[in-house]
Write a protein that holds these residues in place. Structure first.
Motif, short mmCIF file in Angstrom:
data_model
loop_
_atom_site.label_atom_id
_atom_site.label_comp_id
_atom_site.label_asym_id
_atom_site.label_seq_id
_atom_site.Cartn_x
_atom_site.Cartn_y
_atom_site.Cartn_z
N ILE A 1 37.22 52.16 46.72
CA ILE A 1 36.29 51.09 47.26
C ILE A 1 37.05 49.79 46.52
N VAL A 2 37.46 48.80 47.31
CA VAL A 2 37.99 47.61 46.90
C VAL A 2 37.09 46.25 47.16
N THR A 3 36.98 45.66 46.44
CA THR A 3 36.08 44.37 46.36
C THR A 3 37.28 43.30 46.06
N LYS A 4 36.61 42.04 46.19
CA LYS A 4 37.77 40.68 46.12
C LYS A 4 38.31 40.88 44.75
N ALA B 1 30.85 54.54 42.32
CA ALA B 1 32.30 54.49 42.26
C ALA B 1 32.49 53.76 40.72
N LYS B 2 33.53 54.25 40.21
CA LYS B 2 33.96 53.85 38.73
C LYS B 2 35.06 52.93 38.83
N LEU B 3 35.17 51.90 38.15
CA LEU B 3 36.37 51.21 38.19
C LEU B 3 37.58 52.09 37.70
N ASN B 4 38.80 51.68 38.68
CA ASN B 4 39.94 52.64 38.75
C ASN B 4 40.61 52.32 37.50
N ILE B 5 40.44 53.17 36.34
CA ILE B 5 41.28 53.19 35.19
C ILE B 5 41.66 54.57 34.95
N ASP C 1 34.55 47.59 31.50
CA ASP C 1 34.10 48.85 32.36
C ASP C 1 33.09 48.39 33.39
N LYS C 2 33.29 48.93 34.70
CA LYS C 2 32.13 48.70 35.62
C LYS C 2 31.91 49.64 36.55
N THR C 3 30.69 49.92 37.01
CA THR C 3 30.28 50.78 37.98
C THR C 3 29.66 50.11 39.26
N LEU C 4 30.18 50.34 40.27
CA LEU C 4 29.74 50.06 41.62
C LEU C 4 29.08 51.12 42.51
N MET D 1 32.79 41.64 51.21
CA MET D 1 32.79 42.60 51.98
C MET D 1 33.62 43.66 51.04
N LEU D 2 33.09 44.79 51.35
CA LEU D 2 33.84 45.73 50.80
C LEU D 2 34.93 46.48 51.87
N ARG D 3 36.10 46.97 50.89
CA ARG D 3 36.90 47.68 51.90
C ARG D 3 37.03 49.16 51.36
N TYR D 4 37.50 49.98 52.29
CA TYR D 4 37.70 51.40 51.91
C TYR D 4 39.15 51.70 51.85
N LYS D 5 39.72 52.52 50.96
CA LYS D 5 41.11 52.66 50.70
C LYS D 5 41.34 54.12 50.68
N ASP D 6 41.88 55.23 51.59
CA ASP D 6 41.99 56.43 51.30
C ASP D 6 43.26 56.59 50.56
N LYS D 7 43.39 58.07 50.36
CA LYS D 7 44.48 58.41 49.45
C LYS D 7 45.88 58.03 49.96
N ASN D 8 46.06 57.92 51.16
CA ASN D 8 47.17 57.36 51.66
C ASN D 8 47.50 56.00 51.86
N GLY D 9 46.46 55.30 51.07
CA GLY D 9 46.69 53.72 51.16
C GLY D 9 46.19 52.95 52.24
#
Length: 207
Positions: free
Chosen positions: A51-54, A75-79, A30-33, A1-9
């Motif tokens: 977007i947060v995965t496991k 979405a790109k890996l958060n680097i 590096d990853k792309t989702l 399951m995916l999780r959505y996280k906004d700029k406020n956490g």
């Protein structure tokens, strides 16, 4: 399951999507989702949110129109902290990958892990921390794992193992075709002399 996280956490489940895929660059980790969703989901999604995965955290970079009322989210890996950390000059002389990586990561909040003891020299100018990490992988001939949830870079000589090669009709194989080509078997040379002279007389009648 995916999780959505906004700029406020604030994190919330993201369930109404389809065609989920994850692409990975093996050398650098590096990853792309990507996935598709309808307007009821898209209206609650903003660029540069997460977007947060496991195992990873991704930054939403694109929301594109698609057919049948669905939108494509990429979405790109958060680097971002690594790509955004500019370095005018970077140099390490005969240091291990771990020491080199930790110097490149200074001030980013990331850390590295590597147990390879060989030493190399790296010199670069006008680059980012991410550029240095990729250079480490190339110079030391290592493979890189990006742990974006824990902000950690791991370097290993080899990720995974070779399990051989096989064909099966049970892994979503749509079709299997074969092409034969006989144009590269050999090049035939025909010995022709002056006035059409050949070698048939001394070659059992064959040219």
């Amino acid at each position: 399951m995916l999780r959505y996280k906004d700029k406020n956490g604030i994190v919330s489940p993201l369930m109404a999507y389809k065609d989920l895929y994850i692409e990975q660059i093996l050398d650098y980790g590096d990853k792309t989702l990507g996935f598709s969703a309808d307007s009821s989901v898209i209206c609650n999604i903003a660029l540069e949110d997460y977007i947060v995965t496991k195992t990873d955290e991704y930054v939403i970079k694109q929301v594109n129109d698609a057919e049948n009322g669905y939108y494509n989210v990429i979405a790109k890996l958060n680097i971002d902290e690594l790509e955004g950390n500019a370095l005018t000059k970077f140099e390490t002389v005969e240091q291990t990958a771990l020491i080199t990586a930790n110097l490149a990561l200074a001030g980013t909040g990331w850390r590295s892990e590597c147990y390879i003891k060989k030493k190399r020299t790296i010199r670069m100018t006008n680059i980012s921390s991410w550029d240095v990490l990729k250079k480490i992988a190339d110079t030391f001939r290592l493979e890189m794992i990006v742990d974006s949830l824990n902000k950690k870079i791991l370097f290993k000589e080899k990720i995974g193992e070779d399990k051989g090669c096989y064909f099966t009709d049970q892994l979503n194989l749509i079709s299997l075709s074969s092409q034969s080509d006989t144009t590269d078997f050999y090049t035939r040379i025909l010995p022709l002399g002056k006035d059409g002279m050949t070698i048939e007389a001394v070659n059992d009648g064959s040219m």
